[in-house]
Design an enzyme around this catalytic site. Sequence first.
Site, PDB file in Angstrom:
ATOM      1  N   ASN A  98      36.192  36.623  46.875  1.00  0.00           N
ATOM      2  CA  ASN A  98      36.691  37.009  45.556  1.00  0.00           C
ATOM      3  C   ASN A  98      36.158  35.968  44.568  1.00  0.00           C
ATOM      4  O   ASN A  98      36.705  34.870  44.459  1.00  0.00           O
ATOM      5  CB  ASN A  98      38.222  37.035  45.592  1.00  0.00           C
TER       6      ASN A  98
ATOM      7  N   LYS B 158      37.321  32.460  45.997  1.00  0.00           N
ATOM      8  CA  LYS B 158      38.302  32.467  47.089  1.00  0.00           C
ATOM      9  C   LYS B 158      37.667  33.169  48.282  1.00  0.00           C
ATOM     10  O   LYS B 158      36.898  34.124  48.097  1.00  0.00           O
ATOM     11  CB  LYS B 158      39.537  33.273  46.671  1.00  0.00           C
TER      12      LYS B 158
ATOM     13  N   ARG C   9      35.400  41.502  46.569  1.00  0.00           N
ATOM     14  CA  ARG C   9      36.279  42.142  45.604  1.00  0.00           C
ATOM     15  C   ARG C   9      35.485  42.295  44.306  1.00  0.00           C
ATOM     16  O   ARG C   9      34.941  41.313  43.795  1.00  0.00           O
ATOM     17  CB  ARG C   9      37.501  41.277  45.350  1.00  0.00           C
TER      18      ARG C   9
ATOM     19  N   HIS D  80      44.174  46.743  40.287  1.00  0.00           N
ATOM     20  CA  HIS D  80      44.980  46.432  41.484  1.00  0.00           C
ATOM     21  C   HIS D  80      44.901  47.569  42.498  1.00  0.00           C
ATOM     22  O   HIS D  80      45.801  47.747  43.325  1.00  0.00           O
ATOM     23  CB  HIS D  80      46.484  46.240  41.154  1.00  0.00           C
TER      24      HIS D  80
ATOM     25  N   HIS E 146      53.110  46.827  41.637  1.00  0.00           N
ATOM     26  CA  HIS E 146      52.449  45.548  41.923  1.00  0.00           C
ATOM     27  C   HIS E 146      52.838  44.599  40.795  1.00  0.00           C
ATOM     28  O   HIS E 146      52.346  44.702  39.674  1.00  0.00           O
ATOM     29  CB  HIS E 146      50.924  45.745  41.986  1.00  0.00           C
TER      30      HIS E 146
ATOM     31  N   GLY F 127      52.944  40.829  39.659  1.00  0.00           N
ATOM     32  CA  GLY F 127      52.534  39.439  39.861  1.00  0.00           C
ATOM     33  C   GLY F 127      52.331  38.796  38.500  1.00  0.00           C
ATOM     34  O   GLY F 127      53.104  39.058  37.577  1.00  0.00           O
ATOM     35  N   ASN F 128      51.296  37.983  38.355  1.00  0.00           N
ATOM     36  CA  ASN F 128      50.948  37.497  37.014  1.00  0.00           C
ATOM     37  C   ASN F 128      50.486  38.657  36.160  1.00  0.00           C
ATOM     38  O   ASN F 128      50.880  38.812  35.017  1.00  0.00           O
ATOM     39  CB  ASN F 128      49.835  36.464  37.118  1.00  0.00           C
TER      40      ASN F 128
ATOM     41  N   ARG G 235      50.310  38.794  29.268  1.00  0.00           N
ATOM     42  CA  ARG G 235      49.682  39.943  28.595  1.00  0.00           C
ATOM     43  C   ARG G 235      50.747  40.867  28.026  1.00  0.00           C
ATOM     44  O   ARG G 235      51.789  41.085  28.651  1.00  0.00           O
ATOM     45  CB  ARG G 235      48.825  40.731  29.597  1.00  0.00           C
TER      46      ARG G 235
ATOM     47  N   GLY H 209      57.303  41.059  42.790  1.00  0.00           N
ATOM     48  CA  GLY H 209      57.825  42.201  43.551  1.00  0.00           C
ATOM     49  C   GLY H 209      58.305  41.822  44.941  1.00  0.00           C
ATOM     50  O   GLY H 209      59.294  42.350  45.442  1.00  0.00           O
ATOM     51  N   GLU H 210      57.602  40.887  45.587  1.00  0.00           N
ATOM     52  CA  GLU H 210      57.967  40.495  46.956  1.00  0.00           C
ATOM     53  C   GLU H 210      59.110  39.488  46.991  1.00  0.00           C
ATOM     54  O   GLU H 210      59.868  39.430  47.954  1.00  0.00           O
ATOM     55  CB  GLU H 210      56.749  39.867  47.663  1.00  0.00           C
ATOM     56  N   ASN H 211      59.204  38.640  45.940  1.00  0.00           N
ATOM     57  CA  ASN H 211      60.127  37.496  46.019  1.00  0.00           C
ATOM     58  C   ASN H 211      61.352  37.538  45.114  1.00  0.00           C
ATOM     59  O   ASN H 211      62.336  36.866  45.386  1.00  0.00           O
ATOM     60  CB  ASN H 211      59.364  36.212  45.674  1.00  0.00           C
TER      61      ASN H 211
ATOM     62  N   GLU I 123      45.400  42.154  49.973  1.00  0.00           N
ATOM     63  CA  GLU I 123      44.167  42.721  49.445  1.00  0.00           C
ATOM     64  C   GLU I 123      42.963  42.311  50.292  1.00  0.00           C
ATOM     65  O   GLU I 123      42.025  43.077  50.473  1.00  0.00           O
ATOM     66  CB  GLU I 123      43.986  42.296  47.983  1.00  0.00           C
TER      67      GLU I 123
HETATM   68  P1  ADP Z   1      48.476  37.001  40.793  1.00  0.00           P
HETATM   69  O1  ADP Z   1      48.606  38.178  39.864  1.00  0.00           O
HETATM   70  O2  ADP Z   1      47.918  35.796  40.137  1.00  0.00           O
HETATM   71  O3  ADP Z   1      47.875  37.333  42.131  1.00  0.00           O
HETATM   72  P2  ADP Z   1      50.951  36.674  42.275  1.00  0.00           P
HETATM   73  O4  ADP Z   1      51.034  38.043  42.841  1.00  0.00           O
HETATM   74  O5  ADP Z   1      50.700  35.543  43.197  1.00  0.00           O
HETATM   75  O6  ADP Z   1      49.978  36.601  41.044  1.00  0.00           O
HETATM   76  O7  ADP Z   1      52.328  36.392  41.502  1.00  0.00           O
HETATM   77  C1  ADP Z   1      52.556  35.201  40.846  1.00  0.00           C
HETATM   78  C2  ADP Z   1      53.924  35.232  40.185  1.00  0.00           C
HETATM   79  O8  ADP Z   1      54.914  35.524  41.166  1.00  0.00           O
HETATM   80  C3  ADP Z   1      54.344  33.901  39.609  1.00  0.00           C
HETATM   81  O9  ADP Z   1      53.930  33.758  38.273  1.00  0.00           O
HETATM   82  C4  ADP Z   1      55.849  33.978  39.666  1.00  0.00           C
HETATM   83  O10 ADP Z   1      56.319  34.497  38.437  1.00  0.00           O
HETATM   84  C5  ADP Z   1      56.151  35.001  40.733  1.00  0.00           C
HETATM   85  N1  ADP Z   1      56.871  34.406  41.874  1.00  0.00           N
HETATM   86  C6  ADP Z   1      56.363  33.794  42.950  1.00  0.00           C
HETATM   87  N2  ADP Z   1      57.359  33.379  43.770  1.00  0.00           N
HETATM   88  C7  ADP Z   1      58.522  33.760  43.204  1.00  0.00           C
HETATM   89  C8  ADP Z   1      59.915  33.641  43.555  1.00  0.00           C
HETATM   90  N3  ADP Z   1      60.308  33.046  44.672  1.00  0.00           N
HETATM   91  N4  ADP Z   1      60.805  34.151  42.698  1.00  0.00           N
HETATM   92  C9  ADP Z   1      60.431  34.768  41.567  1.00  0.00           C
HETATM   93  N5  ADP Z   1      59.154  34.913  41.189  1.00  0.00           N
HETATM   94  C10 ADP Z   1      58.205  34.420  41.984  1.00  0.00           C
END
Ligand code: ADP
Length: 397
Positions: free
Chosen positions: A7, A14, A91, A180, A208, A210-211, A241, A333-335, A384
Site C-alpha cells: 500500500n 505499508k 492497493r 473502501h 466502515h 475509521g479516520n 473531513r 466500528g470495531e472498537n 484489507e
Molecule cells: P484509517 O481510516 O486510518 O485506516 P482506522 O480504521 O485505523 O483508520 O481508525 C482509526 C480511528 O479509530 C482512530 O482515529 C480512532 O478514532 C478510532 N479508534 C481506534 N481505537 C478506538 C477505541 N478503542 N475506541 C474508540 N475509537 C477508537
Amino acid sequence: MKILVINAGSSSLKYQLIDMDEKKVLAKGLCERIGIEGSRLNHTPAGCDKVVIESPMPSHADAIKLVIDALVDKNHGVIGSMAEIGAVGHRVVHGGESFSGSVIIDEEVKKALRDCIELAPLHNPANIIGIEACEKVMPGVKQVGVFDTAFHQTMPEEAYLYGIPYKYYEKYKIRRYGFHGTSHNYVSGKAAEMLGKDIKDLKIVTCHLGNGSSVTAVKNGKVIDTTMGLTPLAGILMGTRSGDIDPAIVTFLMEKENLDIEGINKVLNKESGVFGVSGVSSDFRDLSSAAEEGNKRANAALKMFSYGIKKYIGSYAAAMGGVDAIVFTAGVGENDSQTRADIINGLEFLGIKIDSEKNKLRGKAIDVSASDATVKTLVIPTDEEMMIALETELLVK
Ligand code: ADP
C-alpha cells in the site's frame, strides 16, 4: 504461495507478506519518510518484536529493496530468498470506470491508472510509483492491482449520477465512485459466512468507520449505493473531513474567508469533521473523554456522527427494500461500543436491536444483536490486506 501486499503512499509504504496456504501474515511493516531525510523501516516478523531499520530511501524502489532485504534477513527475515514471493498485490485507490475488478498489471493497465490521476491526485501517483518500484526490484514477478473503487462499480445509474449537467459526466467522468471497496467487500462476505447464508440472498449495510468513513448498501452481493462520491470527501462526517454539506457553502466560504482552491480543500479535508466541530480531536477516544468531562462541542460532534450514520442505515434499508444485517468495521466500528449503540438505538422499528453486554466485546468477529432482533448487527474486523492477497492469488493462479 506467498504474496507481498503493498500500500504505497506519497512518502510511505505499508507491506505485509502473507502465506496463502496457511492464510497467515508472516511479517508486516511500514517505510516512513521516503524521499525525505530521516527515513526508516519498521519491520515486524509475526510473533516477534518490531525492528527499526534507519536507512536513506531516496525513492520507492529503495524502500522496496529494503523491504526485501528485511524479509530475507538472517536475523529478522521470514523467507530464504526473494524467489519465494509468488506475486505482489497493490492497493490502488482509484480505478475510475475502467476497473470493476482486480487486474494483472501490464502496460495498458498502467496507462489506464495514469488516466485516473486526475480523479485521485493525492493517491494514484503514489500507487503507480509503488508498482513501478516493484517492477524494478522484482522483475518478472506478477503484480496485481486491487482497487478501492472496484466493488462499487455495480451501482446503478440513479445512484452514481449527480444532479449536474450530464455533459460533465461525459467530459470529466464526474460521478459517484465510492471508496473502501476492498473493506466493504471483505466484511459483507464475512457477514454472509457468519450468518451461514449465501450473500446472493442478503441485504447488508456495511459501515466502515475509521479516520475516513463510508457506509455501503450491498444487495445480493452487489453494491447498489455508497456514501463516498467522486472523492473520499463525501458522505458521513469523518475524522477531519466534512462529508456531505450544502455545495453553496464552498463558494460562500471562499468569498468570505478569501480562500483559493487549495485553501477551501484544506478546510473541508483537514479542518472539518468531528475534529472541526469539536475543536478537540479527530480521535474518538479523545472525543469520548472530552464529552464525558462535559465538553459540549465534543458531545455534539459524536452525536452528529452517529445521527448521520443512522440516517443512511434507514435510507439504504429503503433503497434495498429491507435489510438483513448491519456490519460495523474499522477503527471506530470495531472498537467504539458507545458509538455503535448510539447509531443503533432508535432503529428498533426496523427490527435492529443490539445486546448491550455482547456489544461491549472487542477484537473479534461477533454477532451483537439482541435475541429478539430480526436484523443482525455484526462487528467484523476488516482485513484489507488479506482481501488484496486473496484477489491477487485468484488472478495469478
Ligand atoms: P484509517 O481510516 O486510518 O485506516 P482506522 O480504521 O485505523 O483508520 O481508525 C482509526 C480511528 O479509530 C482512530 O482515529 C480512532 O478514532 C478510532 N479508534 C481506534 N481505537 C478506538 C477505541 N478503542 N475506541 C474508540 N475509537 C477508537
